[in-house]
Design a protein around this motif. Structure first.
Motif, PDB file in Angstrom:
ATOM      1  N   ARG A 157     -24.930  16.331 -47.980  1.00 36.10           N
ATOM      2  CA  ARG A 157     -25.957  15.482 -47.372  1.00 36.10           C
ATOM      3  C   ARG A 157     -26.344  16.029 -46.008  1.00 36.10           C
ATOM      4  N   HIS A 158     -25.341  16.451 -45.271  1.00 35.63           N
ATOM      5  CA  HIS A 158     -25.602  17.012 -43.946  1.00 35.63           C
ATOM      6  C   HIS A 158     -26.567  18.199 -44.056  1.00 35.63           C
ATOM      7  N   SER A 205     -28.581  18.979 -46.536  1.00 31.23           N
ATOM      8  CA  SER A 205     -29.903  18.653 -47.072  1.00 31.23           C
ATOM      9  C   SER A 205     -30.717  17.930 -46.014  1.00 31.23           C
ATOM     10  N   SER A 206     -30.051  17.190 -45.191  1.00 32.65           N
ATOM     11  CA  SER A 206     -30.753  16.488 -44.123  1.00 32.65           C
ATOM     12  C   SER A 206     -31.363  17.472 -43.129  1.00 32.65           C
ATOM     13  N   ARG A 207     -30.765  18.634 -43.043  1.00 33.21           N
ATOM     14  CA  ARG A 207     -31.265  19.634 -42.097  1.00 33.21           C
ATOM     15  C   ARG A 207     -31.899  20.825 -42.809  1.00 33.21           C
ATOM     16  N   ASN A 208     -32.090  20.685 -44.095  1.00 34.63           N
ATOM     17  CA  ASN A 208     -32.685  21.778 -44.878  1.00 34.63           C
ATOM     18  C   ASN A 208     -31.944  23.097 -44.729  1.00 34.63           C
ATOM     19  N   LEU A 222     -26.497  27.546 -37.754  1.00 32.06           N
ATOM     20  CA  LEU A 222     -26.305  26.144 -37.387  1.00 32.06           C
ATOM     21  C   LEU A 222     -24.856  25.753 -37.581  1.00 32.06           C
ATOM     22  N   HIS A 223     -24.253  25.469 -36.472  1.00 32.29           N
ATOM     23  CA  HIS A 223     -22.864  25.087 -36.443  1.00 32.29           C
ATOM     24  C   HIS A 223     -22.747  23.620 -36.797  1.00 32.29           C
ATOM     25  N   LEU A 224     -22.366  23.296 -37.998  1.00 32.36           N
ATOM     26  CA  LEU A 224     -22.327  21.885 -38.370  1.00 32.36           C
ATOM     27  C   LEU A 224     -21.146  21.195 -37.710  1.00 32.36           C
ATOM     28  N   THR A 225     -21.426  20.083 -37.066  1.00 31.95           N
ATOM     29  CA  THR A 225     -20.334  19.317 -36.491  1.00 31.95           C
ATOM     30  C   THR A 225     -19.884  18.293 -37.517  1.00 31.95           C
TER      31      THR A 225
END
Lengths: 337, 337
Positions: B109-110, B112-115, B94-97
DNA sequence: TTGTAAGCGTTATCAT
DNA sequence: ATGATAACGCTTACAA
């Protein structure tokens, strides 16, 4: 990490109310809204996208499938462009790990298993099963450099044809009449449309098409080297060589210099792609710049539009290119033929 | 897409039993197992990873944070390596933007929000808030080229020091005694450790350290060009130049040739990274190859190990490098000083 | 304006 | 060996 229940308890309201605040529903009093927001701040609450996705059957995730990552010099620029667009959207990019050799593999199942909202596919030919499955499943999809469309699938590509056309025009205006074309294999749109641009260019300036002025080789510098050697053996070799890729052009230039000739005074050379090579090589390589970053941005914008608006018809986007002139072209030795 | 309930109905068993079959529990009779598997095949059922993740609080997703994608020539190779390892693991990338400029942004937070199960961070300096947050949150993390560790965070880096050491040794054995070093800014480990390798090399061969043989410049060809110009102005210029990056070396070579000197006969030049430039430039640039693909593979392997085994202590991995000799080095003009 | 309850597709616990 | 039932964290009718 705090959950919506924690926030609800802390604020002394129901989970529903918190949800309404998060999603900006109007039927919440200013007072409760404020109270809830305070609790959210305090607990550093962040809604769980996964749980939300389960109920909404979405994931706020764009899937991407990349083939031949390594050999494609554009991935990083494409991704950067995509990131740029994504950053304002709340979507993340899910890089699907696919085993392209596994006949059991199904993108569609993969996507549905992860609730992927839409797909970007890059570097996969139209002969491959994967794009076709995507089109058939009607999963919102944008192809890059693969001219495939469907009810929910569109594509984006650089204006290859026009790019080569500009090159031929430039060479013609310098006085060249013997213009060769060195292409990579034409399995992909990019290859085909560049060749079409060459043909169209000749036609436009009333130049005859000679099949021995066209070399098809592998998409690398080695291929270009060999191709140029063939061209040099011709009884009447070209004064200018248009290459379908910078990598090819590098090989072409090397072959010319190894033959004791000089670029551009003896032979002009033009590339395509404007990779970093083009500016580093000596002489600097004139080439066609594709704005891959912009393609990345646009592909994401279009895809999100498609995802969020089922009626948005899948676009065919052609990204303009520009001719970059460096030192590898000049007028031919004798303008008189 | 069929859900577990559909399968259960079709097979005439409970949802629980289907779940047990999917997860290979032993307390299912062969007969029911077979029946269920048939239904699964028939309905082309694929478990929903999102729903599963909700209850397991996992996502089978590795997050990746990339800074300066565009300017880093290694992203694609790194990603290819990562894909290679991921392909056997069931994880996706998962490429975090992330908006690195947004002070409100929190990776933790990012994630944890997406597990997100674990993070790979590349190109982010240790001064940045993001890596520190990750370490503090004790989210399984592997840094690439950032020497940061924590209870659940390790890092991987190429053996920069040894790479430069090998370069210095090579030059020494050719007879060079006046060896200069052109570095990029030393904000990153890569920069620092390469410089340390240079210092260690001098020491090892009893060569004196002259600070005017060390130039610090920007990490590109322009920087190398300027740096070399300075070195050439020296009353006793070096006979060999070690560069902290190929891009720098390109500039160095250009400066040498623009000064009317030749590589390697007048001055030997060595790069670092073994980018595509190194083999294309003339003369071919001797350089140090980092196996970024392997780094990608290993970073993922380690991370997954950390994710799945909470007791696995975060590793510090140093990936070996190798010296690639091309045409940019030879013995100095006069071996006698 | 607020809250109750059902449901999204799974897994886990505990009876049977 | 099998299955009810609750739970994961959230949204959404629908009731109050």
């Amino acid at each position: 990490m705090a959950s919506i229940t924690d926030v609800a308890k802390h604020a002394g309201v129901s989970v529903t109310t918190v949800s309404k605040v998060i999603n900006n529903y109007s039927d919440v009093s200013e007072k409760t809204r404020k109270k809830v927001n305070e609790s959210i701040q305090l607990l550093r609450y962040e809604p769980n996208v996964v749980a939300r996705g389960l109920v909404k059957r979405r994931s706020w995730t764009i899937g991407i499938l990349l083939h031949n990552i390594m050999t494609n010099p554009f991935v990083s620029e494409l991704m950067a462009g995509m990131q740029q667009s994504l950053s304002k959207s709340g979507y993340d990019l899910l890089h699907l790990t696919a085993d392209f050799n596994d006949p059991e593999y199904s993108v569609v199942r993969h996507c549905s298993s992860r609730n992927v909202d839409g797909m970007v596919v890059f570097g996969v030919g139209r002969d491959n099963k994967i794009p076709l499955d995507l089109v058939k499943a009607e999963l919102p999809t944008m192809f890059v450099d693969t001219d495939l469309i469907g009810r929910r699938a569109g594509y984006i590509t650089a204006d290859n044809r026009n790019g080569i056309l500009m090159v031929v025009e430039h060479l013609y205006e310098l006085g060249h009449r013997k213009i060769a074309f060195v292409s990579g294999f034409m399995g992909y749109v990019a290859g085909r449309t560049r060749f079409e641009g060459y043909q169209q260019g000749l036609k436009q300036f009333d130049l005859p098409y000679h099949s021995n002025y066209v070399e098809v080789c592998s998409f690398d510098s080695m291929g270009g080297y060999n191709a140029m050697q063939n061209l040099l053996k011709l009884p009447d070799p070209p004064t200018a060589v248009v290459c379908a890729a910078d990598a090819i052009a590098i090989g072409v230039m090397n072959a010319i210099s190894d033959a004791g000739l000089r670029v551009p005074t003896d032979i002009s050379v033009v590339g395509f792609d404007n990779t970093a090579f083009a500016s580093i090589v000596k002489p600097g390589l004139s080439t066609v710049n594709q704005n891959i970053f912009s393609i990345g941005e646009r592909v994401v914008n279009q895809l999100i539009e498609m995802v969020e608006n089922p009626d948005h018809s899948p676009p065919i986007v052609v990204e303009p290119v520009e001719l970059i002139l460096r030192e590898s072209t000049c007028a031919p030795r004798s303008t008189t033929q």
